[in-house]
Design a protein around this motif. Structure first.
Motif, PDB file in Angstrom:
ATOM      1  N   ILE A   1       1.088  -1.068  -0.131  1.00 44.78           N
ATOM      2  CA  ILE A   1       0.081   0.150   0.057  1.00 44.78           C
ATOM      3  C   ILE A   1       0.897   1.063  -0.006  1.00 44.78           C
ATOM      4  O   ILE A   1       1.923   1.227   0.639  1.00 44.78           O
ATOM      5  CB  ILE A   1      -0.986   0.076   1.185  1.00 44.78           C
ATOM      6  N   HIS A   2       0.434   2.023  -0.745  1.00 43.02           N
ATOM      7  CA  HIS A   2       0.989   3.431  -0.802  1.00 43.02           C
ATOM      8  C   HIS A   2      -0.192   4.607  -0.662  1.00 43.02           C
ATOM      9  O   HIS A   2      -1.053   4.681  -1.374  1.00 43.02           O
ATOM     10  CB  HIS A   2       1.639   3.662  -2.061  1.00 43.02           C
ATOM     11  N   VAL A   3       0.180   5.518   0.302  1.00 45.86           N
ATOM     12  CA  VAL A   3      -0.714   6.585   0.476  1.00 45.86           C
ATOM     13  C   VAL A   3      -0.364   8.048   0.209  1.00 45.86           C
ATOM     14  O   VAL A   3      -0.881   8.822  -0.497  1.00 45.86           O
ATOM     15  CB  VAL A   3      -1.263   6.662   1.965  1.00 45.86           C
ATOM     16  N   GLY A   4       0.937   8.300   0.714  1.00 44.76           N
ATOM     17  CA  GLY A   4       1.325   9.719   0.488  1.00 44.76           C
ATOM     18  C   GLY A   4       2.808   9.598   0.749  1.00 44.76           C
ATOM     19  O   GLY A   4       3.449   8.893   0.924  1.00 44.76           O
ATOM     20  N   PHE A   5       3.443  10.938   0.580  1.00 43.93           N
ATOM     21  CA  PHE A   5       4.894  11.059   0.834  1.00 43.93           C
ATOM     22  C   PHE A   5       5.351  11.001   2.187  1.00 43.93           C
ATOM     23  O   PHE A   5       6.180  10.307   2.550  1.00 43.93           O
ATOM     24  CB  PHE A   5       5.240  12.262   0.008  1.00 43.93           C
ATOM     25  N   GLU A   6       4.601  11.719   2.918  1.00 47.63           N
ATOM     26  CA  GLU A   6       5.306  11.838   4.323  1.00 47.63           C
ATOM     27  C   GLU A   6       4.606  11.026   5.490  1.00 47.63           C
ATOM     28  O   GLU A   6       4.576  11.026   6.562  1.00 47.63           O
ATOM     29  CB  GLU A   6       4.838  13.269   4.614  1.00 47.63           C
ATOM     30  N   ASN A   7       3.972  10.092   5.109  1.00 46.13           N
ATOM     31  CA  ASN A   7       3.169   9.409   6.012  1.00 46.13           C
ATOM     32  C   ASN A   7       3.412   7.659   5.895  1.00 46.13           C
ATOM     33  O   ASN A   7       2.611   7.111   6.417  1.00 46.13           O
ATOM     34  CB  ASN A   7       1.686   9.493   5.861  1.00 46.13           C
TER      35      ASN A   7
ATOM     36  N   VAL B   1       0.729   5.223   7.946  1.00 49.56           N
ATOM     37  CA  VAL B   1       0.102   4.203   7.203  1.00 49.56           C
ATOM     38  C   VAL B   1       0.443   2.641   7.986  1.00 49.56           C
ATOM     39  O   VAL B   1      -0.340   1.924   8.171  1.00 49.56           O
ATOM     40  CB  VAL B   1       0.206   4.021   5.635  1.00 49.56           C
TER      41      VAL B   1
END
Lengths: 383, 288
Positions: free
Chosen positions: B62-68, B72
């Motif tokens: 899973i990938h959600v965002g850059f900084e998180n 996650v």
């Protein structure tokens, strides 16, 4: 039915206990904080079997919520104002990845200047993120809306996150009688969440959140739009199921003396209660005034609204938010979807400014004799 | 050490020839196996391995965002726990930008809360995905597009942020540095990280042919040079106990490492001497 007195924040926490989310990542923020606290206590007392994660920011509470939902469990979180704004980026991801997260938002103004008091600017500013948004009028509706939201969000025709918006302090900290449904009834209305579309299971590997080039991105957004449109019917279906079990009705809009009204006031949230009183007063004086409460702001219940106001001569829209240079958000939405009724916009109650019956009667008069499209109500003179 | 033949990161991804990041992921997954969930931050790795509708990941990802990535991963770990799947490895792969800069808060939170997860920072010492902009992990003297050398500049003028020590200061039970050029050392560390109760952090040095400026066939050589010159030190900190895990027989001069890369080509002898002096100081303390 046994009524208990509690704040709307407690009512939200009770709803969460009954909905049995498996993961609850939260970060406290006024006036949401007591939701975080009640849930922590439920976990500490063993009243709820959830993984409670007290995180270090709202960006993380929403990111962790997405991770948990992606891993296939029911998730709850709550926030307010600055916290919701901090989540902004990942709200898009929650919707885009089709996570059926339910979040309560204690509506509060956005800085600057800093304000902890109520208006709707925070959630209104997130209206384009792909979340279903429900605005509630009292503690009972807050509780019921959390339960309804899970059912709507998790419906396979929807699979979108939902935001239950309750007015900061006016509801979050006001004690009212609330009926807490039985666990048995809630379990029959809201069975365990079993995702068919989103899971992180080594037995069935799936890649979630990939890169989509221009050949694919637009369809992903289009399918999100279709899901939002389908949610209209699902909301109706869920309303029927809910009322059969719990005896309370929740349509996307709620009419109050709209049938024969010449002037209809339209708004969302707790302000509806004050307007009901004013409508009662004015009706006693023979004035044909009505109110239309918008419960579901996204998806925008355009047809229900049109049906409710089609006989009115004029409509006054009361917005606790401002889209600078245009007017209130609800006003602009109505203007763009309704063409056969005169619509006037009123900006009210920003940053917790009181909205009194006198103000509301003034709005009715200004709608009868309009001088401008948008009017700010309750401003101090010379300030 | 027997290295499993099974690859859990499929070929055909869009990585550059000589990509060091994918070597790191392949090695880590050989240790962790199929019973693993991976989380990526936005960056090279995410972009090159998942161009929809394709994916290189043979395990859930899973990938959600850059900084998180840390955030996650926290949610994933607790969701697996809630489902009684505590035996599943949770591993986050984030670049140096997604770790040392924009992802620092989420990482700090995840580590402080004690989630049972492994966080691997694949460090290529700049924002390589977007075309070589400096990050907090860019070393002193490196020329990047946002710390360029010029008439008034010798490039990056700050030393590299020491993320593994920041993690150690969190009390993370297992912290290690590693290099893709020392696969057995790295894989041993991944194994220890997986066996650790609670969070584990591995900072993986990973040469980048595009950003560092060297021939695509030399990725492993560059990783070795970094370690052999003392520019990158392999160590681990187990429950607070610091131990160097690899000591070069004879430390090579830093100039051998610097001269092999375009990003340091502009440096004058004076700057190179400063870098050597700094490396000597650290290595002397550690008896390397």
């Amino acid at each position: 039915m046994v009524l208990k007195v509690m704040t709307a924040n407690k009512a939200i926490a009770e709803a969460v206990r009954l909905a049995r989310p498996q993961v609850i990542p939260v970060y406290p923020i006024t006036p949401q904080t007591s939701i975080s606290e009640y849930l922590a206590q439920f976990v500490a007392d063993g009243d709820i079997d959830s993984e409670y994660i007290m995180v270090e920011s709202e960006h993380t509470s929403m990111s962790a919520a997405i991770g948990a939902s992606g891993a296939g469990v029911r998730v709850f979180t709550a926030t307010s104002s600055q916290g919701l704004a901090l989540m902004h980026e990942v709200l898009f991801a929650a919707a885009g990845l089709r996570t059926p997260i339910v979040m309560a938002n204690a509506n509060r103004a956005l800085a600057a200047p800093l304000s902890i008091w109520n208006d709707h600017q925070d959630s209104i500013s997130q209206r384009d993120t792909g979340w279903i948004q429900i605005y509630v009028e009292d503690g009972q509706e807050a509780l019921d809306s959390v339960l309804r939201s899970y059912k709507i969000s998790e419906d396979k025709d929807v699979l979108l996150p939902s935001m239950v918006c309750l007015d900061g302090f006016i509801l979050t900290h006001t004690v009212e009688p609330v009926d807490i449904p039985s666990q048995e009834d809630v379990d029959s209305f809201l069975p365990k969440y079993v995702p068919e579309h989103l899971y992180l299971d080594p037995e069935r590997p799936m890649s979630i959140g990939t890169l989509a080039d221009p050949n694919y991105y637009m369809e992903a957004r289009y399918h999100l739009e279709l899901a939002m449109e389908r949610s209209m019917d699902v909301i109706k279906k869920v309303n029927k199921e809910f009322s059969e079990i719990f005896g309370r009705e929740y349509g996307s809009v709620e009419e109050y003396y709209c049938d024969d009204a010449e002037i209809i006031l339209i708004t969302m949230g707790s302000l509806c209660s004050t307007i009901r009183d004013v409508v009662d007063d004015l009706r006693k004086d023979g004035e044909k005034v009505g109110m239309l409460k918008i419960r579901t702001y996204r998806p925008f219940p355009k047809e229900d609204i049109h049906k409710a106001i089609k006989n009115a001569h004029k409509v006054a829209v009361l917005d606790k938010n401002i889209t600078f240079g245009v007017g209130g958000a609800l006003y602009t939405d109505l203007k763009s979807s309704i063409s056969d009724v005169d619509i006037y916009g009123f900006i009210v109650g920003l940053g917790g400014r009181d909205i009194t019956p006198t103000h509301l009667k003034d709005i009715v008069n200004k709608t009868k004799n309009p001088t401008q499209d948008i009017t700010w109500i309750g401003l101090k003179e010379g300030v | 050490m027997k290295i499993p033949e099974e690859e859990l990161l499929a070929p055909g991804h869009r990585g550059c020839a000589g990509c060091g990041a994918t070597i790191g992921v392949r090695l880590a997954l050989k240790v962790l196996g199929r019973n693993t969930v991976a989380i990526s931050s936005t960056g090279c790795l995410e972009v090159i391995t998942t161009p929809y509708p394709e994916t290189s990941w043979e395990i859930p990802w899973i990938h959600v965002g850059f900084e998180n990535a840390g955030a996650v991963a926290s949610g994933v770990e607790r969701a697996l726990k809630a489902q009684g799947k505590e035996d599943v490895n949770v591993v986050a792969f984030a670049g140096d930008g997604g770790t040392a800069d924009i992802g620092m808060q989420a990482l700090s939170g995840a580590m402080e809360r004690g989630h049972n997860l492994i966080y691997i920072c694949y460090d290529n010492e700049a924002y390589m995905n977007t075309g070589i902009q400096r990050s907090g992990a860019t070393p002193y003297g490196a020329s990047t597009t946002t710390s360029p050398h010029g008439k008034e500049s010798f490039g990056e003028n700050k030393p590299k942020k020491n993320v593994p020590m920041i993690m150690a200061a969190h009390g993370v039970p297992y912290v290690a540095t590693a290099s893709i050029s020392y696969p057995e050392d790295f894989m041993q560390k991944v194994k220890k990280a997986a066996e650790t109760e609670g969070p584990a952090y591995i900072h993986l040095n990973q040469p980048c042919t595009t950003g560092w400026g060297y021939d695509t066939s030399k990725t492993i050589d560059l990783g070795r040079l970094a370690v052999e010159t003392g520019s990158w030190i392999l160590y681990e900190i187990v429950e607070g106990e610091f131990k160097v895990t690899y000591r070069p027989m004879q430390r090579k001069p830093v100039s051998e490492y610097l001269n092999a890369q375009k990003r340091f080509k502009h440096l004058e002898d004076e700057e190179k001497a400063k870098i050597q002096e700094y490396v000597d100081q650290v290595c002397t303390e550690l008896r390397i």
